[in-house]
Design an enzyme around this catalytic site. Structure first.
Site, mmCIF file in Angstrom:
data_model
loop_
_atom_site.group_PDB
_atom_site.id
_atom_site.type_symbol
_atom_site.label_atom_id
_atom_site.label_comp_id
_atom_site.label_asym_id
_atom_site.label_seq_id
_atom_site.Cartn_x
_atom_site.Cartn_y
_atom_site.Cartn_z
ATOM 1 N N THR A 1 0.826 -1.210 0.000
ATOM 2 C CA THR A 1 0.000 0.000 0.000
ATOM 3 C C THR A 1 0.859 1.260 0.000
ATOM 4 O O THR A 1 0.466 2.291 -0.551
ATOM 5 C CB THR A 1 -0.931 -0.024 1.233
ATOM 6 O OG1 THR A 1 -1.851 -1.092 1.056
ATOM 7 C CG2 THR A 1 -1.693 1.258 1.414
ATOM 8 N N SER A 34 1.278 -7.668 -0.864
ATOM 9 C CA SER A 34 1.965 -8.699 -0.070
ATOM 10 C C SER A 34 1.072 -9.875 0.308
ATOM 11 O O SER A 34 1.571 -10.888 0.781
ATOM 12 C CB SER A 34 2.622 -8.089 1.165
ATOM 13 O OG SER A 34 1.694 -7.885 2.202
ATOM 14 N N THR A 89 1.582 -4.365 4.270
ATOM 15 C CA THR A 89 1.369 -4.688 5.689
ATOM 16 C C THR A 89 0.879 -6.121 5.909
ATOM 17 O O THR A 89 1.049 -6.676 6.985
ATOM 18 C CB THR A 89 0.330 -3.735 6.320
ATOM 19 O OG1 THR A 89 -0.908 -3.865 5.603
ATOM 20 C CG2 THR A 89 0.788 -2.295 6.303
ATOM 21 N N ASP A 90 0.229 -6.700 4.870
ATOM 22 C CA ASP A 90 -0.512 -7.940 5.121
ATOM 23 C C ASP A 90 0.357 -9.132 5.532
ATOM 24 O O ASP A 90 -0.075 -9.956 6.341
ATOM 25 C CB ASP A 90 -1.366 -8.292 3.901
ATOM 26 C CG ASP A 90 -2.600 -7.400 3.810
ATOM 27 O OD1 ASP A 90 -2.956 -6.782 4.843
ATOM 28 O OD2 ASP A 90 -3.199 -7.302 2.732
HETATM 29 C C1 SIN Z 1 -0.214 -5.320 0.986
HETATM 30 O O1 SIN Z 1 -0.027 -5.981 2.008
HETATM 31 O O2 SIN Z 1 0.595 -5.330 0.023
HETATM 32 C C2 SIN Z 1 -1.458 -4.522 0.821
HETATM 33 C C3 SIN Z 1 -1.977 -4.005 2.094
HETATM 34 C C4 SIN Z 1 -1.080 -3.014 2.767
HETATM 35 O O3 SIN Z 1 0.081 -2.799 2.436
HETATM 36 O O4 SIN Z 1 -1.592 -2.390 3.737
#
Ligand code: SIN
Length: 304
Positions: free
Chosen positions: A4, A52, A85-86
């Site tokens: 993100t 991710s 974050t995932d």
């Molecule tokens: C991801 O994990 O690539 C998408 C979600 C995020 O980064 O918050």
């Protein structure tokens, strides 16, 4: 790596339907004025560009090889990785377990895309570079919303809030506040790196799955994994890593057939207290997703 932090939405109000991994890392760095004036040289490299949730072992192997090489380069003082974050906590644990770096390897992220009215990525990136530049900092660290987490403890616990991560009972390692690092606990490290596993990590990984124990859990869940050729099973148990009795016999059967079992708790906080004396499986204090990586690494080490 994407995520993100490098995401773009259709409008500044779009916080959920954006596409992750659109901007290159050079653009992310260029968007932070303080980094343009950074006194130490910053080099950028695009290793991957993904959401991710789609992380795979091939991308992980590429990242591990590259970070290992950079750690060995004596001109490199620290490494910052921008990541979604995932699955950030899984990447952080893997880097920690395999490389045990004596230099800082700081992973950062964002909960709002770069196109949002108030994106959090630029500040997180600045905090990550600040942390990686600080003398004495070492090990794999995750920084988000000014909070620094360790690789064993960090967990994403919120799908939307900017401070989406916690470190459980252990608490954060440090805070980054107005460009200063306030350390609370010792930096991670002190264990033996497992770099000997790098070649195995670049090949297909052993099949390790997570099976969750829950109300109405049933034997077929384990049986279908056995039929699929699973080599390791992490049992994410209830409470003190207890397992539904309906699954017990099939888990025993899996063990008898050579499947390695590892029990952990599905509780997000705390650690298993006085586990039951049964010897069905070794116990892990890691979260289920990290225990899965730990078990895969053990299986790779056994196979070598
Ligand atoms: C991801 O994990 O690539 C998408 C979600 C995020 O980064 O918050």
């Amino acid at each position: 790596m994407g995520g993100t932090i490098a995401g773009l939405g259709s409008s500044p109000a779009d916080h959920t339907h954006y596409v992750a991994g659109q901007l290159g890392v050079a653009q992310l760095v260029a968007a932070v004025p303080a980094l343009a004036e950074w006194t130490q040289p910053l080099e950028v490299e695009q290793l991957a560009q993904l959401d991710s949730k789609d992380m795979d072992t091939r991308t992980w192997a590429h990242l591990l090889q590259r970070v290992a090489a950079l750690l060995d380069d004596e001109t490199v003082r620290g490494i910052v990785i921008t990541h979604g974050t995932d699955t950030l906590e899984e990447t952080a644990y893997l880097l920690h377990a395999v490389l045990a770096p004596a230099k800082p390897v700081v992973i950062t992220c964002a909960m709002r895309p770069a196109s949002a009215l108030a994106p959090d990525g630029p500040q997180n990136l600045l905090d990550a570079v600040t942390l990686a530049s600080q003398p004495g900092v070492q090990g794999v660290l995750a920084v988000c919303a000014g909070v620094v987490h360790g690789p064993q403890e960090v967990q994403k616990v919120h799908p939307y809030r900017l401070d989406a991560f916690v470190s459980g009972d252990e608490g954060p390692l440090a805070y980054v506040e107005a460009g200063r690092v306030r350390q609370l606990r010792a930096w991670p490290g002190g264990h033996r790196p497992r770099r000997d596993l790098l070649p195995a990590l670049a090949r297909p990984w052993p099949r390790v799955a997570i099976v969750l124990s829950h109300a109405d859990a049933q034997a077929w869940m384990v049986a279908s994994l056995l039929a699929a050729g699973v080599q390791g099973l992490v049992v994410a148990g209830t409470g003190n890593a207890t397992v539904h009795r309906a699954m017990e016999a099939t888990l025993e059967e899996a063990r008898a057939r050579g499947v390695r079992l590892l029990r952990t708790s599905r509780c997000a906080l705390g650690q298993v207290v006085e586990p039951s004396a049964d010897s069905m499986a070794d116990l892990s204090t890691l979260s289920p997703v990290k225990a899965r990586i730990a078990l895969a690494l053990d299986l790779m080490a056994d196979a070598d």
